[in-house]
Design an enzyme around this catalytic site. Structure first.
Site, PDB file in Angstrom:
ATOM      1  N   ASP A   1       0.858  -1.180   0.000  1.00  0.00           N
ATOM      2  CA  ASP A   1       0.000   0.000   0.000  1.00  0.00           C
ATOM      3  C   ASP A   1       0.893   1.229   0.000  1.00  0.00           C
ATOM      4  O   ASP A   1       1.952   1.250   0.616  1.00  0.00           O
ATOM      5  CB  ASP A   1      -0.971  -0.001   1.179  1.00  0.00           C
ATOM      6  CG  ASP A   1      -0.286  -0.030   2.539  1.00  0.00           C
ATOM      7  OD1 ASP A   1       0.101   1.039   3.037  1.00  0.00           O
ATOM      8  OD2 ASP A   1      -0.157  -1.127   3.112  1.00  0.00           O
TER       9      ASP A   1
ATOM     10  N   ASP B   1      -9.878   3.190   5.945  1.00  0.00           N
ATOM     11  CA  ASP B   1      -8.714   3.159   6.834  1.00  0.00           C
ATOM     12  C   ASP B   1      -9.108   3.907   8.102  1.00  0.00           C
ATOM     13  O   ASP B   1      -9.142   5.133   8.133  1.00  0.00           O
ATOM     14  CB  ASP B   1      -7.531   3.825   6.138  1.00  0.00           C
ATOM     15  CG  ASP B   1      -6.306   3.989   7.038  1.00  0.00           C
ATOM     16  OD1 ASP B   1      -6.361   3.580   8.213  1.00  0.00           O
ATOM     17  OD2 ASP B   1      -5.301   4.548   6.565  1.00  0.00           O
TER      18      ASP B   1
ATOM     19  N   GLU C   1      -8.204   4.152  12.138  1.00  0.00           N
ATOM     20  CA  GLU C   1      -7.143   3.760  13.054  1.00  0.00           C
ATOM     21  C   GLU C   1      -6.901   4.865  14.069  1.00  0.00           C
ATOM     22  O   GLU C   1      -7.602   5.885  14.080  1.00  0.00           O
ATOM     23  CB  GLU C   1      -5.865   3.489  12.261  1.00  0.00           C
ATOM     24  CG  GLU C   1      -5.415   4.679  11.414  1.00  0.00           C
ATOM     25  CD  GLU C   1      -4.135   4.400  10.644  1.00  0.00           C
ATOM     26  OE1 GLU C   1      -3.060   4.449  11.279  1.00  0.00           O
ATOM     27  OE2 GLU C   1      -4.217   4.134   9.424  1.00  0.00           O
TER      28      GLU C   1
END
Length: 293
Positions: free
Chosen positions: A85, A174, A176
């Protein structure tokens, strides 16, 4: 999953010097390699500018050193179907060399929050496709700046779409540890569950696909309160470095993608890059891309 007592830490990004030991240090301000020199990302003790986050920018409670090579914990698991990524921090990438090195899939940052687009997304998304990789886009969540549906629609409109061409993976949320402030973005566990579900619902309405969730066990268990509500909806992309087997967040039966190091090396990419493993065969990865999994 049992709780882990490893201390919190933030990793340095690609283009900075390798982390040394658990504490790590940043030893370079500029990174050179394929393409023009690229400014190194902020060091772990300095805040990053809004819009400049990347996968893993936040603190990781359960992680030790960023890779087995650094900490001597385990060798990097380069078996099976491999991926990377990337974001603008990697600079110019030779995707032909990446493919020749045995990398079969790649995700790249497309958007963040409600107004930021990654400057390298268009080049990465197009060039990886032409090099023969299966590719997809990710959105760095900012639950403190808008509701989930707003960010899902922004993502879908700016690179996070999907087409059944056999080479496009579903988009990634994403979500986090907050690299800009409070770990859970100031939301309660109930509010966070609502935020994630709203993102999922809006993204699926726009693309027909279940969004992939990238997270860590520590963040998910803390900020959603061990929520099991997404386990039957979203494939899990778990981040856990320097271990032979990743911690899986509560409620998810297993992982679909595992980010196993932040300091991998791949031909065609200057410096460090996140390395990932798909939990299955190449045929199963193609099925995920085609929505026949």
């Amino acid at each position: 999953m049992p709780a882990c007592s490893s201390p919190s830490r933030r990793r340095a990004r690609p283009r900075a010097a390798l982390l040394t030991g658990v504490l790590g240090s940043v030893a370079a301000l500029l990174v050179t390699g394929a393409g023009p020199a690229v400014a190194a990302p902020p060091s772990p003790d300095k805040p990053i500018r809004s819009g400049q986050a990347w996968m893993g920018a936040g603190t990781r409670i359960e992680q030790g050193p960023a890779s087995g090579a650094d900490g001597g914990l385990t060798a990097m698991d380069t078996s099976g179907v491999q991926g990377i990524d990337v974001s603008h921090w990697q600079g110019a990438i030779n995707w032909g060399s990446v493919k020749a090195a045995g990398i079969d899939f790649a995700y790249m940052k497309a958007t963040e929050g409600t107004s930021f687009k990654d400057s390298s997304f268009n080049a990465n998304y197009t060039n990886s496709y032409h090099a023969g990789l299966i590719r997809g886009a990710y959105h760095f969540a900012r639950p403190n700046v808008s509701n989930g549906a707003t960010q899902a629609n922004y993502f879908a409109s700016n690179g996070g779409g999907w087409s059944r061409d056999g080479r496009t993976l579903p988009g990634v949320l994403d979500i986090e540890h907050n690299p800009y402030g409070a770990m859970c973005y100031g939301l309660s566990t109930t509010q966070m569950r609502t935020w994630v579900n709203d993102f999922y619902t809006a993204y699926k309405a726009r693309t027909s696909r279940d969004v992939v969730i990238y997270t860590t066990a520590s963040w998910w268990n803390t900020c959603t309160g061990n929520w099991t509500g997404m386990s039957a909806k979203s494939p899990l992309w778990v981040a856990h470095w320097g271990t032979a087997s990743p911690f899986v967040p509560s409620g998810f039966p297993t992982w679909t993608i595992w980010q196993y190091t932040a300091t991998g090396r791949v031909s065609g990419v200057s410096g460090d890059v996140d390395r990932n493993k798909f939990n299955g065969s190449m045929t199963r990865l193609q099925a995920l891309a085609n929505n026949t999994a």
